[in-house]
Design a protein around this motif. Structure first.
Motif, mmCIF file in Angstrom:
data_model
loop_
_atom_site.group_PDB
_atom_site.id
_atom_site.type_symbol
_atom_site.label_atom_id
_atom_site.label_comp_id
_atom_site.label_asym_id
_atom_site.label_seq_id
_atom_site.Cartn_x
_atom_site.Cartn_y
_atom_site.Cartn_z
ATOM 1 N N LEU A 56 1.052 -1.177 0.079
ATOM 2 C CA LEU A 56 0.055 -0.017 -0.109
ATOM 3 C C LEU A 56 0.706 1.286 0.046
ATOM 4 O O LEU A 56 0.738 2.157 -0.773
ATOM 5 C CB LEU A 56 -0.768 0.070 1.302
ATOM 6 C CG LEU A 56 -1.721 1.306 1.366
ATOM 7 C CD1 LEU A 56 -2.783 1.489 0.261
ATOM 8 C CD2 LEU A 56 -2.509 1.323 2.690
ATOM 9 N N ASP A 57 1.747 1.158 0.889
ATOM 10 C CA ASP A 57 2.817 2.519 1.126
ATOM 11 C C ASP A 57 3.560 2.719 -0.432
ATOM 12 O O ASP A 57 3.599 3.784 -0.858
ATOM 13 C CB ASP A 57 4.032 2.138 1.873
ATOM 14 C CG ASP A 57 3.424 2.474 3.347
ATOM 15 O OD1 ASP A 57 2.425 2.880 3.538
ATOM 16 O OD2 ASP A 57 4.013 2.007 4.118
ATOM 17 N N VAL A 58 3.926 1.534 -1.172
ATOM 18 C CA VAL A 58 4.609 1.791 -2.337
ATOM 19 C C VAL A 58 3.590 2.335 -3.437
ATOM 20 O O VAL A 58 3.994 3.186 -4.170
ATOM 21 C CB VAL A 58 5.257 0.363 -2.863
ATOM 22 C CG1 VAL A 58 5.690 0.487 -4.440
ATOM 23 C CG2 VAL A 58 6.194 0.014 -1.709
ATOM 24 N N ALA A 59 2.407 1.616 -3.566
ATOM 25 C CA ALA A 59 1.551 2.183 -4.402
ATOM 26 C C ALA A 59 1.106 3.481 -4.214
ATOM 27 O O ALA A 59 1.055 4.505 -5.057
ATOM 28 C CB ALA A 59 -0.061 1.226 -4.277
ATOM 29 N N ALA A 60 1.080 4.090 -2.943
ATOM 30 C CA ALA A 60 0.532 5.419 -2.702
ATOM 31 C C ALA A 60 1.852 6.317 -2.915
ATOM 32 O O ALA A 60 1.707 7.347 -3.515
ATOM 33 C CB ALA A 60 0.239 5.443 -0.855
ATOM 34 N N TYR A 61 3.119 5.917 -2.780
ATOM 35 C CA TYR A 61 4.179 6.677 -3.152
ATOM 36 C C TYR A 61 4.093 6.826 -4.793
ATOM 37 O O TYR A 61 4.323 7.908 -5.245
ATOM 38 C CB TYR A 61 5.432 6.001 -2.910
ATOM 39 C CG TYR A 61 6.624 6.662 -3.679
ATOM 40 C CD1 TYR A 61 7.388 7.589 -3.392
ATOM 41 C CD2 TYR A 61 7.025 5.788 -4.583
ATOM 42 C CE1 TYR A 61 8.571 8.086 -3.812
ATOM 43 C CE2 TYR A 61 8.241 6.374 -5.287
ATOM 44 C CZ TYR A 61 9.205 7.348 -4.880
ATOM 45 O OH TYR A 61 9.739 7.775 -5.532
ATOM 46 N N ALA A 123 12.673 -3.023 -1.861
ATOM 47 C CA ALA A 123 12.185 -4.142 -2.718
ATOM 48 C C ALA A 123 10.991 -4.040 -3.502
ATOM 49 O O ALA A 123 10.730 -4.229 -4.458
ATOM 50 C CB ALA A 123 12.377 -5.459 -1.926
ATOM 51 N N GLY A 124 9.849 -3.395 -2.488
ATOM 52 C CA GLY A 124 8.309 -3.401 -3.130
ATOM 53 C C GLY A 124 8.482 -2.241 -4.030
ATOM 54 O O GLY A 124 7.698 -2.393 -5.126
#
Length: 340
Positions: A56-61, A123-124
């Motif tokens: 979720l954090d990576v997608a939000a970023y 990695a994400g």
């Protein structure tokens, strides 16, 4: 284009892929994660640990920063392509590249690009970047190498024609920044450094520019010269802007009401001696002040800063060019026309 000479449209293939990945998560959760990330970025603190700890954090970023980063890097690399038309990189190394916005921008600026490598510690971010790139029209993006790694000057970087570092210097401890710039330059190619268009971001870019100058590099953009920067930190700052149209999901997760956003950035691109630069002899540093019958320009020139340069109707073609000029444009002082 209104106030902005640069309107950076996200490539259709990237926009479609990004919207698809964002669609895997509820928009309310994405918006919450974006709010957390934006608070962290606004704080201006150097990163002491990765802040992207979940999918979720990576997608939000990616939803929060990838379009804006693309717009800034695309604007920068387009300037380089114009200032150094003989520069045709075949390889790119994007350090601290996140989900890879800079490789998409480089592939659009240079059809000669054949191989891109993204180095990123999260990695994400590499996983998502690889998924987005899989649908790219540009073969260099589609076939990019995604490598997990730290920003570590003790570890040699592979050679590359172009090295990009976007919005990363500010996350590093100040004492290490000069060493990191020298490390990037040791790869042998042109170095493009982009930071937020704030006084602090400009100060970091100015310091990095001094390091590159000390290595004998030629400044390709935005500067019209290789001399000491005449803009003094604490008195003013050199920055530019690109306007980015927002998609529906992009607007909603950022709680934005406008159909666009303006990304402000400071930057420098420099290359080892031998890369020819066809630079204009001035750069417009602020929105031109357009009055009835005359225009005033604030310029950085080969001779230093020149504020309030007046171009009036009696200058004919020079005046018409000034009426069309925008913040960030190159300007040729001996003819009064913009340099395309």
């Amino acid at each position: 284009m209104g106030e902005f000479s640069v309107v950076a449209h996200l490539p259709d293939d990237l926009r479609t892929a990004l919207d698809h990945e964002l669609g895997r998560f509820p928009e309310s959760r994405l918006a919450q994660a974006v709010d957390k990330l934006s608070s962290r970025y606004r704080s201006g603190e150097a990163a002491t640990s990765p802040i992207l700890t979940s999918e979720l954090d990576v997608a939000a970023y990616a939803g929060y920063r990838m379009p804006a980063t693309y717009s800034a890097v695309s604007s920068v690399l387009s300037e380089v392509a114009a200032a150094a038309p003989e520069f045709a990189p075949r390889t790119q190394l994007d350090v601290g590249g996140g989900t890879g916005a800079a490789i998409w921008a480089a592939a659009r600026a240079w059809p000669t690009l054949e191989k891109c490598t993204v180095v990123e510690q999260v990695a994400g971010a590499l996983t998502l970047g690889r998924k987005l790139a899989a649908s790219a029209a540009d073969a260099a993006v589609r076939g990019a190498t995604w490598q997990r790694g730290l920003i570590d000057p003790s570890s040699p970087l592979p050679a590359a024609d172009l090295v990009t570092l976007s919005y990363v210097l500010g996350e590093l401890p100040e004492r290490t920044r000069d060493e990191v710039v020298r490390w990037l330059a040791a790869s042998g190619g042109a170095v493009a450094l982009i930071e937020p268009g704030t006084p602090a971001g400009f100060a970091r870019v100015r310091a990095a520019r001094d390091v590159l100058r000390g290595l004998g590099h030629t400044v390709l953009a935005p500067c019209p010269h290789d001399d000491e920067c005449p803009v003094k930190p604490g008195e003013d700052w050199c920055h530019f802007a690109a306007r980015l149209p927002r998609s529906g999901v992009h607007r909603r997760i950022k709680a934005g009401t406008l159909g666009f956003e303006d990304e402000k950035f400071s930057y420098v691109v420099a290359a080892p001696a031998g890369v020819a630069a066809d630079r204009a002899d001035a750069r417009i540093l602020r929105h031109p002040r357009k009055h009835k019958g005359f225009v005033q320009l604030d310029l950085c020139t080969v001779d230093g800063l020149a504020s309030g340069v007046t171009v009036s109707k009696r200058h004919g073609p020079r005046y018409r060019a000034a009426r069309d000029a925008e913040w960030g444009d190159a300007w040729t002082t001996n003819t009064g026309t913009t340099k395309e």
